[in-house]
Scaffold this motif. Sequence first.
Motif, PDB file in Angstrom:
ATOM      1  N   PRO A  40       0.825  -1.210   0.000  1.00 56.47           N
ATOM      2  CA  PRO A  40       0.000   0.000   0.000  1.00 56.47           C
ATOM      3  C   PRO A  40       0.861   1.263   0.000  1.00 56.47           C
ATOM      4  CG  PRO A  40      -0.738  -1.565   1.682  1.00 56.47           C
ATOM      5  CD  PRO A  40       0.563  -2.063   1.173  1.00 56.47           C
ATOM      6  N   SER A 154       2.967   0.769  -5.881  1.00 64.86           N
ATOM      7  CA  SER A 154       1.730   0.643  -5.102  1.00 64.86           C
ATOM      8  C   SER A 154       0.611   0.055  -5.937  1.00 64.86           C
ATOM      9  CB  SER A 154       1.299   2.018  -4.575  1.00 64.86           C
ATOM     10  OG  SER A 154       2.265   2.570  -3.724  1.00 64.86           O
ATOM     11  N   SER A 206       0.036   2.736   7.434  1.00 70.26           N
ATOM     12  CA  SER A 206       0.727   3.541   6.419  1.00 70.26           C
ATOM     13  C   SER A 206       1.130   4.888   7.010  1.00 70.26           C
ATOM     14  CB  SER A 206      -0.169   3.760   5.198  1.00 70.26           C
ATOM     15  OG  SER A 206       0.353   4.781   4.368  1.00 70.26           O
ATOM     16  N   ARG A 209      -0.229   7.655   4.821  1.00 64.49           N
ATOM     17  CA  ARG A 209      -1.636   8.000   5.085  1.00 64.49           C
ATOM     18  C   ARG A 209      -1.749   8.820   6.368  1.00 64.49           C
ATOM     19  NH1 ARG A 209      -6.860   6.913   3.920  1.00 64.49           N
ATOM     20  NH2 ARG A 209      -8.315   6.714   5.654  1.00 64.49           N
ATOM     21  N   SER A 256      -5.606  11.627  -2.483  1.00 62.46           N
ATOM     22  CA  SER A 256      -4.944  10.648  -1.623  1.00 62.46           C
ATOM     23  C   SER A 256      -5.942   9.972  -0.689  1.00 62.46           C
ATOM     24  CB  SER A 256      -3.839  11.339  -0.806  1.00 62.46           C
ATOM     25  OG  SER A 256      -3.267  10.446   0.117  1.00 62.46           O
ATOM     26  N   SER A 259      -8.432   7.845  -2.721  1.00 60.75           N
ATOM     27  CA  SER A 259      -7.764   6.617  -3.145  1.00 60.75           C
ATOM     28  C   SER A 259      -7.689   5.612  -2.001  1.00 60.75           C
ATOM     29  CB  SER A 259      -6.355   6.944  -3.648  1.00 60.75           C
ATOM     30  OG  SER A 259      -5.571   5.771  -3.762  1.00 60.75           O
ATOM     31  N   ASP A 260      -7.278   6.095  -0.828  1.00 60.13           N
ATOM     32  CA  ASP A 260      -7.164   5.205   0.328  1.00 60.13           C
ATOM     33  C   ASP A 260      -8.525   4.621   0.709  1.00 60.13           C
ATOM     34  OD1 ASP A 260      -4.480   5.674   0.467  1.00 60.13           O
ATOM     35  OD2 ASP A 260      -4.598   7.144   2.084  1.00 60.13           O
ATOM     36  N   GLN A 263      -9.496   1.915  -1.783  1.00 57.70           N
ATOM     37  CA  GLN A 263      -8.693   0.712  -1.577  1.00 57.70           C
ATOM     38  C   GLN A 263      -9.135  -0.040  -0.329  1.00 57.70           C
ATOM     39  OE1 GLN A 263      -4.333   0.645  -2.688  1.00 57.70           O
ATOM     40  NE2 GLN A 263      -4.599   2.837  -2.487  1.00 57.70           N
ATOM     41  N   GLU A 264      -9.445   0.694   0.732  1.00 56.40           N
ATOM     42  CA  GLU A 264      -9.896   0.052   1.956  1.00 56.40           C
ATOM     43  C   GLU A 264     -11.219  -0.662   1.738  1.00 56.40           C
ATOM     44  OE1 GLU A 264      -9.946  -1.431   5.671  1.00 56.40           O
ATOM     45  OE2 GLU A 264      -8.272  -0.446   4.640  1.00 56.40           O
ATOM     46  N   TRP A 284     -10.915   2.802  -8.249  1.00 57.31           N
ATOM     47  CA  TRP A 284      -9.617   3.324  -7.793  1.00 57.31           C
ATOM     48  C   TRP A 284      -8.676   3.501  -8.977  1.00 57.31           C
ATOM     49  CZ3 TRP A 284      -4.743   1.156  -8.261  1.00 57.31           C
ATOM     50  CH2 TRP A 284      -3.726   1.811  -7.583  1.00 57.31           C
TER      51      TRP A 284
END
Length: 315
Positions: A40, A154, A206, A209, A256, A259-260, A263-264, A284
């Motif tokens: 990640p 990533s 992360s 993050r 950012s 995107s996170d 992905q989560e 994503w």
Amino acid sequence: MYEDPRIASLALQGHVQALDVFRTGLATGRLAHAWLITGPPGIGKATFAFRVARIILGGEAPQSPAGRRITAATHADLLVVGRGFDEKKQRYRGEIVADDVRPINAFLRRTAAEGGWRVVIVDGAEWLNRSAANALLKILEEPPPEAVLLLTSSAPGRLLPTIRSRCRRLDLAPLPSACVQSIVMGAAPDLDPAELQRCLAGANGSAGRAFALLADEGGRMAGLVEKVLAGQSVSQSYATAEAVLRKDEGFNLFFSLLSDALQERARGAARQGLGVSVVFAQAWEAIMRLQAETERFNLDKQETLLEAMTIASKA
């Protein structure tokens, strides 16, 4: 706020078992010539790659001759390739181009300056454009002896399958919370405890993050992302775009966090065996491509935000 990965590699947080893979391979003479280091965003893949370079080139000790040269970016047997920085626009380019990759050929053709290994780091390999990817593929097809290429990514799915097949893949795990806290406190020792806990709670292993959340004072941008994912009207989307663009670095921070979040959701759906994980993953991918194209071609950021919100809300 990020520390230079060359320097940070001297005190790498976590990834001990992954490092042992390289130590063992080097000690036994079975070190693969090309590696794809994945994981990640924000877990220290570039920092890890530099630590591996230090292991291979004998520069783990910070005050050793090799260690000092790696830190100073003057080691003759270490070449780093990544997205170039546009001084005029004060941002990184949207892709790695063929001209960035071509120096690798000349670097690998010559004898190692210090009589040992040569190491190439390609940081953010998912940003390779088609020409750059093909140029790198030719190098991977005929690797020279005593040379190691370290590709970080990533989003390995964006790489050519032929590149992936010629690399040994090493997946880095998210960092333990204690490691993330150590990194954040090292960069911001006077951080308010409540802000620290807010950042750590959403970091998901992360450090990158955590820093993004730290930049989002009070969690306002994260709140906008949650509203987007919950669905909102056209007028609300325009209001969100305006709020994002009013904040310094708001555009990149919003992407950012979005995107996170996607992905989560993709990972959570996959853990539950839900087919919708593919939908989140595709959203994503589309949003990351949209951001890259906006940076590359200097497109209208408001229009990009509106399109990204439409993609995310549909997912």
